[in-house]
Design a protein around this motif. Sequence first.
Motif, PDB file in Angstrom:
ATOM      1  N   PHE A  38       0.837  -1.172   0.106  1.00  0.00           N
ATOM      2  CA  PHE A  38      -0.183   0.154   0.118  1.00  0.00           C
ATOM      3  C   PHE A  38       1.016   1.235  -0.024  1.00  0.00           C
ATOM      4  O   PHE A  38       0.678   2.378  -0.723  1.00  0.00           O
ATOM      5  CB  PHE A  38      -0.861  -0.008   1.079  1.00  0.00           C
ATOM      6  CG  PHE A  38      -1.686   1.357   1.510  1.00  0.00           C
ATOM      7  CD1 PHE A  38      -2.965   1.552   0.933  1.00  0.00           C
ATOM      8  CD2 PHE A  38      -1.125   2.123   2.471  1.00  0.00           C
ATOM      9  CE1 PHE A  38      -3.523   2.550   1.345  1.00  0.00           C
ATOM     10  CE2 PHE A  38      -1.726   3.275   2.846  1.00  0.00           C
ATOM     11  CZ  PHE A  38      -2.896   3.732   2.256  1.00  0.00           C
ATOM     12  N   MET A  39       1.850   1.273   0.828  1.00  0.00           N
ATOM     13  CA  MET A  39       2.737   2.402   1.123  1.00  0.00           C
ATOM     14  C   MET A  39       3.540   2.492  -0.381  1.00  0.00           C
ATOM     15  O   MET A  39       3.873   3.677  -0.652  1.00  0.00           O
ATOM     16  CB  MET A  39       3.703   2.243   2.375  1.00  0.00           C
ATOM     17  CG  MET A  39       4.184   3.308   2.650  1.00  0.00           C
ATOM     18  SD  MET A  39       3.091   4.935   2.875  1.00  0.00           S
ATOM     19  CE  MET A  39       2.358   4.449   4.390  1.00  0.00           C
ATOM     20  N   ARG A  40       3.911   1.380  -1.083  1.00  0.00           N
ATOM     21  CA  ARG A  40       4.784   1.638  -2.029  1.00  0.00           C
ATOM     22  C   ARG A  40       3.816   2.409  -3.309  1.00  0.00           C
ATOM     23  O   ARG A  40       4.392   3.324  -4.153  1.00  0.00           O
ATOM     24  CB  ARG A  40       5.500   0.384  -2.724  1.00  0.00           C
ATOM     25  CG  ARG A  40       6.658  -0.082  -1.997  1.00  0.00           C
ATOM     26  CD  ARG A  40       7.359  -1.379  -2.665  1.00  0.00           C
ATOM     27  NE  ARG A  40       6.523  -2.541  -2.534  1.00  0.00           N
ATOM     28  CZ  ARG A  40       6.607  -3.379  -1.516  1.00  0.00           C
ATOM     29  NH1 ARG A  40       7.355  -3.274  -0.809  1.00  0.00           N
ATOM     30  NH2 ARG A  40       5.663  -4.363  -1.633  1.00  0.00           N
ATOM     31  N   GLU A  41       2.713   1.747  -3.177  1.00  0.00           N
ATOM     32  CA  GLU A  41       1.841   2.581  -4.217  1.00  0.00           C
ATOM     33  C   GLU A  41       1.530   3.981  -4.012  1.00  0.00           C
ATOM     34  O   GLU A  41       1.750   4.891  -4.920  1.00  0.00           O
ATOM     35  CB  GLU A  41       0.362   1.629  -4.174  1.00  0.00           C
ATOM     36  CG  GLU A  41      -0.647   2.145  -5.034  1.00  0.00           C
ATOM     37  CD  GLU A  41      -0.461   2.511  -6.498  1.00  0.00           C
ATOM     38  OE1 GLU A  41       0.537   1.416  -7.013  1.00  0.00           O
ATOM     39  OE2 GLU A  41      -0.864   3.307  -7.152  1.00  0.00           O
ATOM     40  N   LEU A  42       1.421   4.339  -2.710  1.00  0.00           N
ATOM     41  CA  LEU A  42       1.208   5.665  -2.315  1.00  0.00           C
ATOM     42  C   LEU A  42       2.496   6.490  -2.711  1.00  0.00           C
ATOM     43  O   LEU A  42       2.309   7.554  -3.277  1.00  0.00           O
ATOM     44  CB  LEU A  42       1.044   5.720  -0.800  1.00  0.00           C
ATOM     45  CG  LEU A  42       0.699   7.079  -0.212  1.00  0.00           C
ATOM     46  CD1 LEU A  42      -0.844   7.643  -0.819  1.00  0.00           C
ATOM     47  CD2 LEU A  42       0.458   7.274   1.313  1.00  0.00           C
ATOM     48  N   ASP A  52       6.154  13.837   1.046  1.00  0.00           N
ATOM     49  CA  ASP A  52       6.713  14.189  -0.070  1.00  0.00           C
ATOM     50  C   ASP A  52       8.110  15.036   0.285  1.00  0.00           C
ATOM     51  O   ASP A  52       9.158  14.721  -0.640  1.00  0.00           O
ATOM     52  CB  ASP A  52       5.930  15.377  -0.626  1.00  0.00           C
ATOM     53  CG  ASP A  52       4.341  15.142  -0.795  1.00  0.00           C
ATOM     54  OD1 ASP A  52       4.399  14.402  -1.753  1.00  0.00           O
ATOM     55  OD2 ASP A  52       3.342  15.548  -0.206  1.00  0.00           O
ATOM     56  N   ALA A  53       8.221  15.367   1.471  1.00  0.00           N
ATOM     57  CA  ALA A  53       9.483  15.763   2.047  1.00  0.00           C
ATOM     58  C   ALA A  53      10.330  14.580   2.028  1.00  0.00           C
ATOM     59  O   ALA A  53      11.580  14.701   1.731  1.00  0.00           O
ATOM     60  CB  ALA A  53       9.192  16.777   3.424  1.00  0.00           C
ATOM     61  N   LEU A  54       9.960  13.423   2.625  1.00  0.00           N
ATOM     62  CA  LEU A  54      10.850  12.289   2.749  1.00  0.00           C
ATOM     63  C   LEU A  54      11.235  11.748   1.675  1.00  0.00           C
ATOM     64  O   LEU A  54      12.280  11.655   1.050  1.00  0.00           O
ATOM     65  CB  LEU A  54      10.107  11.342   3.432  1.00  0.00           C
ATOM     66  CG  LEU A  54       9.859  11.467   5.079  1.00  0.00           C
ATOM     67  CD1 LEU A  54       8.983  10.489   5.574  1.00  0.00           C
ATOM     68  CD2 LEU A  54      11.148  11.641   5.654  1.00  0.00           C
ATOM     69  N   ARG A  68       5.020  10.449  -6.241  1.00  0.00           N
ATOM     70  CA  ARG A  68       6.334  10.748  -7.059  1.00  0.00           C
ATOM     71  C   ARG A  68       5.656  11.510  -8.261  1.00  0.00           C
ATOM     72  O   ARG A  68       6.408  12.227  -8.715  1.00  0.00           O
ATOM     73  CB  ARG A  68       7.183   9.734  -7.334  1.00  0.00           C
ATOM     74  CG  ARG A  68       8.031   9.007  -6.369  1.00  0.00           C
ATOM     75  CD  ARG A  68       9.048   8.144  -6.894  1.00  0.00           C
ATOM     76  NE  ARG A  68       9.557   7.092  -5.912  1.00  0.00           N
ATOM     77  CZ  ARG A  68      10.499   7.277  -5.114  1.00  0.00           C
ATOM     78  NH1 ARG A  68      11.012   8.612  -5.150  1.00  0.00           N
ATOM     79  NH2 ARG A  68      10.760   6.476  -4.375  1.00  0.00           N
ATOM     80  N   ARG A  69       4.805  10.914  -8.835  1.00  0.00           N
ATOM     81  CA  ARG A  69       3.934  11.370  -9.948  1.00  0.00           C
ATOM     82  C   ARG A  69       3.322  12.787  -9.695  1.00  0.00           C
ATOM     83  O   ARG A  69       3.628  13.715 -10.656  1.00  0.00           O
ATOM     84  CB  ARG A  69       2.939  10.546 -10.381  1.00  0.00           C
ATOM     85  CG  ARG A  69       3.688   9.268 -11.075  1.00  0.00           C
ATOM     86  CD  ARG A  69       2.562   8.458 -11.992  1.00  0.00           C
ATOM     87  NE  ARG A  69       1.434   8.154 -11.277  1.00  0.00           N
ATOM     88  CZ  ARG A  69       1.304   6.551 -10.456  1.00  0.00           C
ATOM     89  NH1 ARG A  69       2.304   6.030 -10.680  1.00  0.00           N
ATOM     90  NH2 ARG A  69       0.310   6.502  -9.781  1.00  0.00           N
TER      91      ARG A  69
END
Length: 408
Positions: A202-206, A220-222, A211-212
């Motif tokens: 789930f997190m990889r997808e988020l 986003d900061a991370l 990123r897109r």
Amino acid sequence: MRPDDLPRFRQSPTDPAFMADPYPAYERLRALGPVAFWEELGKPVLCGHAEVSAALRDRRFGREVTHLASREALGWDPIPERLAPFYAFEAHSLLEREPPVHTRLRKLVNRAFTSRAVAGLGPWIEGLAESLIDEFEPETELMERFATPIPLTVIADLLGAPVEAGPQMLEWSHDMVGMYQAGRDRAAEDRAVAATEAFSAFMRELIAQRRRRPGEALIDALIAAEDPSAEGGARLSEPELVTTCILLLNAGHEATVHAIGNAVRLVVEGGLDRAAFGRAGGERAVDECLRLDPPLHLFSRYALGEVEVAGLRLKLGEEVGLLLAAANRDPDVFADPARADFAREGADRHVSLGAGLHFCVGAPLARLEMRAALAVLFRRWPELRLAGPPRRSGRWHFHGHEALRIAS
Ligand code: HEM
């Protein structure tokens, strides 16, 4: 003294009476001295404030030791293949790492949670509390309708995770922390592994979505983080990013949920000053609640070499448990320790949020959330009472409630 020479302490950590009220057992333990061997946990534990607080700050102890010696050299069994996904996830958790990895990961999240960074969130959290209370019925389940949604919404929003996914994330989080449960069984391990895999996917997808289309949240900061001190200015690796986000979501809600529930019960049952949270100096009332009935009672440390503490001699890789909740009731530090006193000087000397290198990164946020939630709750429902007996959760690693019905 070696662990075998210590006074022995017996207490099943899964005994329902113990989970409901562990404090009498801690006093039995304290009577044995500052350190004793807890048979059922299979390790020595410290319960004095001086010892626990010193051990938390003592760099001769760490949350990990396999950076210094292999499992084989330590005489530990290899990690079973079926648990590998959980431990691979944990290998990137700042909570489970020591410097230099800890330093790099912690630096990336530190800034987002400083007192200054979270100070402006008070009105938003109060508004959230107000809107939840607007929906209360005359008799309401506090854990489900208030204590859980506040921390969950706050951390999901700060991180940039969809708040609608809250219930699903909650379930994964519960299953994952099952790995820390005393006397965990195979079913709990299987659930933890499945939840780790599902939450990570789930997190990889988020992360891919962000990123897109980047936003302005912590995620986003991370994603954008470039740590100049890391070799080659490396970004967080993808697995580190996934683990850090999940750690923040999990650590960022569950303890606070129970801290709020425990505080409400303390105030109501103890006939304490309900207006204290809303007044100047209300932080003190929050800290007194955190001191008296914290949600997290035990954290462990590994000896990173030959270490002596409270007369106990440990060898590399041996563990010691730090009983935060017992240290908070040490009569040498807190006069009349079992009594709640919102005017207590030095209530914030409790160790419920840890200390030293791993001191809770979310401490300012947790305190703010508790204060805002409790101030609004007791202002809106000044006559709040418990409707029926509270139901403690059947877990010791998160000391809290499954249900806490309240009535106006
Ligand atoms: C009342 C609520 C909370 C309590 C009682 C609590 C307690 C703790 C404790 C005792 C530790 C140290 C563990 C150790 O020394 O081994 C810790 C670490 C941590 N907490 Fe909290 N916490 C709370 C809320 C939060 C929140 C809201 C966040 C969200 C940002 C958070 C994120 C973390 C993280 C990431 C760590 C690991 C820090 C490190 O290893 O450097 N916690 N917490």
